[in-house]
Design a protein around this motif. Structure first.
Motif, PDB file in Angstrom:
ATOM      1  N   SER A 185       2.130   0.897 -10.293  1.00 41.16           N
ATOM      2  CA  SER A 185       3.201  -0.058 -10.571  1.00 41.16           C
ATOM      3  C   SER A 185       2.580  -1.441 -10.655  1.00 41.16           C
ATOM      4  O   SER A 185       1.987  -1.927  -9.681  1.00 41.16           O
ATOM      5  CB  SER A 185       4.252  -0.022  -9.449  1.00 41.16           C
ATOM      6  OG  SER A 185       5.051  -1.182  -9.486  1.00 41.16           O
ATOM      7  N   SER A 186       2.701  -2.089 -11.798  1.00 42.56           N
ATOM      8  CA  SER A 186       2.058  -3.385 -11.992  1.00 42.56           C
ATOM      9  C   SER A 186       2.532  -4.416 -10.971  1.00 42.56           C
ATOM     10  O   SER A 186       1.743  -5.203 -10.445  1.00 42.56           O
ATOM     11  CB  SER A 186       2.335  -3.890 -13.415  1.00 42.56           C
ATOM     12  OG  SER A 186       1.636  -5.081 -13.664  1.00 42.56           O
ATOM     13  N   GLN A 187       3.840  -4.412 -10.681  1.00 43.66           N
ATOM     14  CA  GLN A 187       4.385  -5.382  -9.717  1.00 43.66           C
ATOM     15  C   GLN A 187       3.817  -5.155  -8.319  1.00 43.66           C
ATOM     16  O   GLN A 187       3.448  -6.104  -7.619  1.00 43.66           O
ATOM     17  CB  GLN A 187       5.912  -5.266  -9.684  1.00 43.66           C
ATOM     18  CG  GLN A 187       6.610  -5.704 -10.951  1.00 43.66           C
ATOM     19  CD  GLN A 187       6.679  -7.215 -11.076  1.00 43.66           C
ATOM     20  OE1 GLN A 187       6.340  -7.943 -10.152  1.00 43.66           O
ATOM     21  NE2 GLN A 187       7.118  -7.697 -12.221  1.00 43.66           N
ATOM     22  N   LEU A 188       3.746  -3.892  -7.887  1.00 41.15           N
ATOM     23  CA  LEU A 188       3.232  -3.601  -6.543  1.00 41.15           C
ATOM     24  C   LEU A 188       1.734  -3.902  -6.444  1.00 41.15           C
ATOM     25  O   LEU A 188       1.257  -4.400  -5.421  1.00 41.15           O
ATOM     26  CB  LEU A 188       3.507  -2.140  -6.187  1.00 41.15           C
ATOM     27  CG  LEU A 188       4.982  -1.748  -6.063  1.00 41.15           C
ATOM     28  CD1 LEU A 188       5.131  -0.261  -5.805  1.00 41.15           C
ATOM     29  CD2 LEU A 188       5.671  -2.540  -4.948  1.00 41.15           C
ATOM     30  N   LEU A 189       1.005  -3.606  -7.509  1.00 41.18           N
ATOM     31  CA  LEU A 189      -0.432  -3.913  -7.522  1.00 41.18           C
ATOM     32  C   LEU A 189      -0.668  -5.419  -7.453  1.00 41.18           C
ATOM     33  O   LEU A 189      -1.579  -5.889  -6.761  1.00 41.18           O
ATOM     34  CB  LEU A 189      -1.076  -3.332  -8.780  1.00 41.18           C
ATOM     35  CG  LEU A 189      -1.225  -1.806  -8.793  1.00 41.18           C
ATOM     36  CD1 LEU A 189      -1.478  -1.308 -10.201  1.00 41.18           C
ATOM     37  CD2 LEU A 189      -2.351  -1.363  -7.852  1.00 41.18           C
ATOM     38  N   GLU A 210       0.835  -1.206   0.000  1.00 40.69           N
ATOM     39  CA  GLU A 210       0.000   0.000   0.000  1.00 40.69           C
ATOM     40  C   GLU A 210       0.870   1.257   0.000  1.00 40.69           C
ATOM     41  O   GLU A 210       0.590   2.215  -0.727  1.00 40.69           O
ATOM     42  CB  GLU A 210      -0.916   0.002   1.226  1.00 40.69           C
ATOM     43  CG  GLU A 210      -2.123  -0.923   1.089  1.00 40.69           C
ATOM     44  CD  GLU A 210      -3.029  -0.859   2.300  1.00 40.69           C
ATOM     45  OE1 GLU A 210      -2.502  -0.669   3.426  1.00 40.69           O
ATOM     46  OE2 GLU A 210      -4.249  -0.994   2.140  1.00 40.69           O
ATOM     47  N   ARG A 211       1.927   1.246   0.807  1.00 41.84           N
ATOM     48  CA  ARG A 211       2.848   2.396   0.849  1.00 41.84           C
ATOM     49  C   ARG A 211       3.526   2.586  -0.514  1.00 41.84           C
ATOM     50  O   ARG A 211       3.678   3.711  -0.989  1.00 41.84           O
ATOM     51  CB  ARG A 211       3.917   2.180   1.922  1.00 41.84           C
ATOM     52  CG  ARG A 211       3.457   2.410   3.353  1.00 41.84           C
ATOM     53  CD  ARG A 211       4.592   2.086   4.318  1.00 41.84           C
ATOM     54  NE  ARG A 211       5.784   2.857   4.028  1.00 41.84           N
ATOM     55  CZ  ARG A 211       7.021   2.467   4.352  1.00 41.84           C
ATOM     56  NH1 ARG A 211       7.213   1.301   4.959  1.00 41.84           N
ATOM     57  NH2 ARG A 211       8.057   3.232   4.068  1.00 41.84           N
ATOM     58  N   GLY A 212       3.931   1.477  -1.116  1.00 45.82           N
ATOM     59  CA  GLY A 212       4.593   1.557  -2.419  1.00 45.82           C
ATOM     60  C   GLY A 212       3.689   2.135  -3.484  1.00 45.82           C
ATOM     61  O   GLY A 212       4.108   2.973  -4.298  1.00 45.82           O
ATOM     62  N   ILE A 213       2.424   1.713  -3.492  1.00 45.27           N
ATOM     63  CA  ILE A 213       1.468   2.213  -4.494  1.00 45.27           C
ATOM     64  C   ILE A 213       1.162   3.690  -4.240  1.00 45.27           C
ATOM     65  O   ILE A 213       1.019   4.480  -5.186  1.00 45.27           O
ATOM     66  CB  ILE A 213       0.188   1.360  -4.467  1.00 45.27           C
ATOM     67  CG1 ILE A 213       0.488  -0.044  -5.015  1.00 45.27           C
ATOM     68  CG2 ILE A 213      -0.927   2.012  -5.282  1.00 45.27           C
ATOM     69  CD1 ILE A 213      -0.583  -1.058  -4.741  1.00 45.27           C
TER      70      ILE A 213
END
Length: 584
Positions: free
Chosen positions: A282-286, A273-276
Motif C-alpha cells: 500500500s503506497s500510503q502505508l509505505l 508495519e502491521r498494516g503493510i
C-alpha cells in the motif's frame, strides 16, 4: 476485441489474450466494470464509458452494471446521465450501494438542480422561494434528499458499513455532531459486514473536534473487530467482502498518522508495519513507515520504503515530495532534483511538489529555473496559493519588491485565510519602510488566519519594538492557545520573559514546554495528543467561520488547500520543511 466498426485496437490487461478477455467479459457483466476501471485508471475515461455502454446493451437489466455506469458518468462530470443511470438501477433492484451513490451525487455541489430535490421542494411547498429564504428557513434540499436516500439504504441493508460512513460524514460537514455520533454507534451495534467503514468514520468525527485519544481508541477497536471478523471467517471471497477487508488499510493509515502527529513515533511505526503485513504494497502505508524512519533518523530504511511507495503508485506525489525533501535536507540536491522531476512526470497537478522543487532551486541560487517552476506550477495548479507565496518570497529576497507585492496580492485575493500570505505582505511593507502599515497587516492577518501562529510571533515582535511588553505577552499566549505544539512560540515567550526578568514566568513556561515536547523520540511527551487535539479544534473553529464566506463550490475545488490534513503526509512534510527553513 475491436472498439468500433473501424477496428481500432483495444487495450487488454497484460498477460491475457484478447480472445480470452472477450469471452470472460461476454459471460459476466461485472467483468465489464473491472475492465472499465482499468481504462479509467489508465487515463482513458471515454473508453471506460464506451465499455460500460456496451455492457448495458448486453445486460440491460443488470442493476450492478447500471450503477457502475452511473458512477463512471459522475466521475467525468456527466451528472444528469449519472442520475438517470442510478434511477434505472434502483428501479430494477433497490440496493444500498446504489442509494448511497445517488445520495452522494445529491450532495455534490457541482451537480446542481437535481430532480429529486425539486420533487422535495414541491412537497414542502417552497418551490418559488429564493435560496436566501430557503436558507433562512433552515432548508437544505440536497441534504434532505440525501438523508432520505441514506435512510432507505439502511432500511434495505442495516449492516451496510459504507452507508453509515457516508451518512455520518454528511452530518459532520453540517456540524451535526451528536447525530453523527449516534449514527456511528448504531452502525457499530448493527455488527456491519464492513466494520472498517464505520469505525473510520466515527474516528474522523472525534478527530475533527480534537478528541485525539478517543479517536485512537476507536481506530484500535476497529482493527480489533476486523481481525476478529477475519479469524471468524466473516469475510469471504466475494467482491463486497473483499472490499470490506481492504478498507481496513484506512484504519491503519489514519491510526498511524495520528500516532505520528502526536509524536508517538515508535507506536506509529508499529501500526504501519502491521498494516503493510496485512495489505502488502500500500503506497500510503509505505509512505507512513518511511516518514517514521525519517523522524527516527533511519534514513537508509526510509529510502527503501520511499522507493517501495512510489513503485506501488507512481502518481503518489506526496511520496515523491517527502523523499526529495529528505535528500534535499541531507544535501543530496541532484538526487532530490531527480525525485521531484520523477514526481512531476507522473503527477503534474500537485502544487506542493512544484513548490518544493522551485524552493530548492531558489535556495541553490538557480533563480531562472525557480521562476520557471513557479510559473509552470501556477499554470497547472492555478488555485494553489502557496505557489504564489513561494514565488513572492523569492522575489522579496532578491529585492524585487514590486513583483513580490503583486504576487502576494494575487495570493491573498485567492485565499485570505492563508496566514503565511499576510506575514509576507507585512514583511514587504517593512522592507519598503512602511512599518505602521506592516503592523496593521499583521493584525488583519491574525483576524483572517487565527490558526497561523507565526503571525503571533511577528506581531509580538512588532509590539516589543514599541516597548509594549504586556501586549506582546498576551499575543504570544493567544498563539499558544491556538497551537500548543509550536516550539518557536515558547522560544519567543521565553526571550520576552528573560528580557523583563520574569523568572517565575520562565519557570512556568519551561514546565508547560516539558509536557508537550520531549528530546527523546522513543518516548512520547505527556500532553502530545491533547496539544494536537487543541490545534485541530482551533483550526476547525476557523474553518467553520470561513465557511460562512464560502460557497460549497469553492470548498469543492480539488486544487484548493484544506485545513483537514491532520491525517495526511502533508502535515509531516510541512513540519520537515519548517525544520529546513529553521536550519538556514
Amino acid at each position: 476485441i475491436e472498439t468500433n466498426n473501424n477496428k481500432q485496437q483495444q487495450h487488454v490487461p497484460a498477460g491475457m489474450r484478447t480472445s480470452d478477455y472477450e469471452n470472460d467479459v461476454a459471460g459476466d457483466g461485472r467483468m465489464y466494470n473491472a475492465w472499465a476501471n482499468l481504462e479509467f485508471k489508465a487515463g482513458r475515461p471515454t473508453e471506460a464509458c464506451r465499455i460500460l455502454k456496451r455492457a448495458i446493451s448486453q445486460f440491460p437489466n443488470d442493476s450492478y452494471i447500471l450503477h457502475a455506469a452511473g458512477k463512471m458518468d459522475e466521475r467525468i462530470g456527466n451528472y444528469e446521465g449519472a442520475r438517470i443511470l442510478y434511477g434505472k438501477s434502483l428501479r430494477i433492484s433497490p440496493s444500498a450501494p446504489a442509494l448511497v451513490a445517488y445520495a452522494l451525487l445529491e450532495l455534490n455541489p457541482n451537480a446542481n438542480g437535481t430532480s429529486l430535490a425539486n420533487e422535495l421542494a414541491h412537497k414542502l411547498d417552497i418551490t418559488n422561494c429564493t435560496n436566501a429564504k430557503k436558507e433562512k428557513m433552515g432548508v437544505d434540499l440536497n441534504f434532505e434528499t440525501a438523508k432520505r436516500l441514506f435512510n432507505k439504504a439502511l432500511l434495505i441493508d442495516p449492516k451496510h458499513g459504507p452507508t453509515y460512513n457516508a451518512y455520518g460524514a454528511a452530518l459532520l460537514d453540517r456540524n451535526q455532531i451528536s447525530k453523527a455520533r449516534k449514527l456511528y454507534e448504531r452502525g457499530i451495534n448493527a455488527n456491519c459486514s464492513d466494520p472498517a467503514s464505520v469505525y473510520h468514520g466515527y474516528a474522523k468525527v472525534e478527530i475533527a473536534f480534537g478528541n485525539i485519544d478517543k479517536a485512537i481508541r476507536i481506530l484500535r477497536k476497529g482493527l480489533e473487530v476486523v481481525d476478529q471478523a477475519e479469524r471468524g471467517g466473516k469475510f469471504g471471497n466475494s467482491c463486497h467482502e473483499t472490499k470490506g477487508r481492504d478498507r481496513s488499510k484506512f484504519l491503519f493509515h489514519s491510526l498511524g498518522m495520528l500516532e505520528l502527529n502526536s509524536n508517538h513515533v515508535v507506536a506509529a511505526h508499529k501500526v504501519f508495519e502491521r498494516g503493510i503485513a496485512r495489505h502488502g504494497n500500500s503506497s500510503q502505508l509505505l509512505l507512513g513507515l518511511a516518514l517514521c524512519d525519517v523522524r527516527l533518523g533511519n534514513e537508509d530504511s526510509a529510502r527503501r520504503f520511499f522507493k517501495r511507495s512510489v513503485q506501488a503508485d507512481r502518481r503518489h506525489a506526496h511520496a515523491w515530495q517527502a523523499w526529495g525533501m529528505m535528500e534535499m535536507k541531507g544535501g543530496n540536491y541532484e538526487i532530490a532534483k531527480e525525485l521531484f522531476e520523477g514526481g512531476l512526470r507522473n503527477e503534474k497537478r500537485h502544487g506542493a511538489l512544484w513548490l518544493t522543487f522551485a524552493n530548492m532551486q531558489s535556495r541553490l541560487g538557480k533563480y531562472v529555473s525557480a521562476r520557471q517552476l513557479f510559473q509552470d506550477g501556477i499554470e497547472k495548479c492555478t488555485d494553489h496559493v502557496p505557489l504564489y507565496q513561494g514565488w513572492s518570497i523569492m522575489e522579496l529576497k532578491l529585492g524585487n519588491y514590486t513583483h513580490a507585492k503583486m504576487l502576494m496580492g494575487e495570493a491573498l485575493t485567492l485565499d485570505k485565510t492563508q496566514g503565511s500570505g499576510w506575514l509576507v505582505a507585512a514583511t514587504i511593507e517593512k522592507k519598503l519602510g512602511n512599518d505602521g502599515l506592516a503592523g496593521l497587516i499583521l493584525k488583519r492577518g491574525v483576524e483572517c488566519a487565527p490558526d497561523y501562529v507565526e503571525l503571533y510571533i511577528a506581531l509580538s515582535e512588532w509590539e516589543i519594538a514599541r516597548g509594549r511588553f504586556d501586549e506582546a505577552r498576551d499575543i504570544l499566549e493567544r498563539g499558544l492557545e491556538m497551537d500548543p505544539r509550536h516550539a518557536p512560540l515558547y522560544h519567543s515567550l521565553a526571550e520576552l520573559e528573560a528580557r523583563v526578568f520574569n523568572l517565575d514566568g520562565l519557570a512556568k513556561l519551561n514546565k508547560r514546554a516539558a509536557e508537550v515536547f520531549n528530546s527523546n523520540a522513543l518516548v512520547p511527551p505527556k500532553m502530545s495528543t491533547r496539544a494536537l487535539g487543541k490545534k485541530i479544534q482551533m483550526g476547525r473553529a476557523k474553518a467553520l467561520k470561513a465557511d460562512q464566506l464560502e460557497t460549497n463550490a469553492d470548498r469543492s475545488n480539488p486544487n484548493q488547500n484544506t485545513k483537514s490534513s491532520y491525517m495526511d503526509p502533508d502535515s509531516i512534510i510541512e513540519s520537515m520543511r519548517s525544520v529546513m527553513d529553521n536550519d538556514e
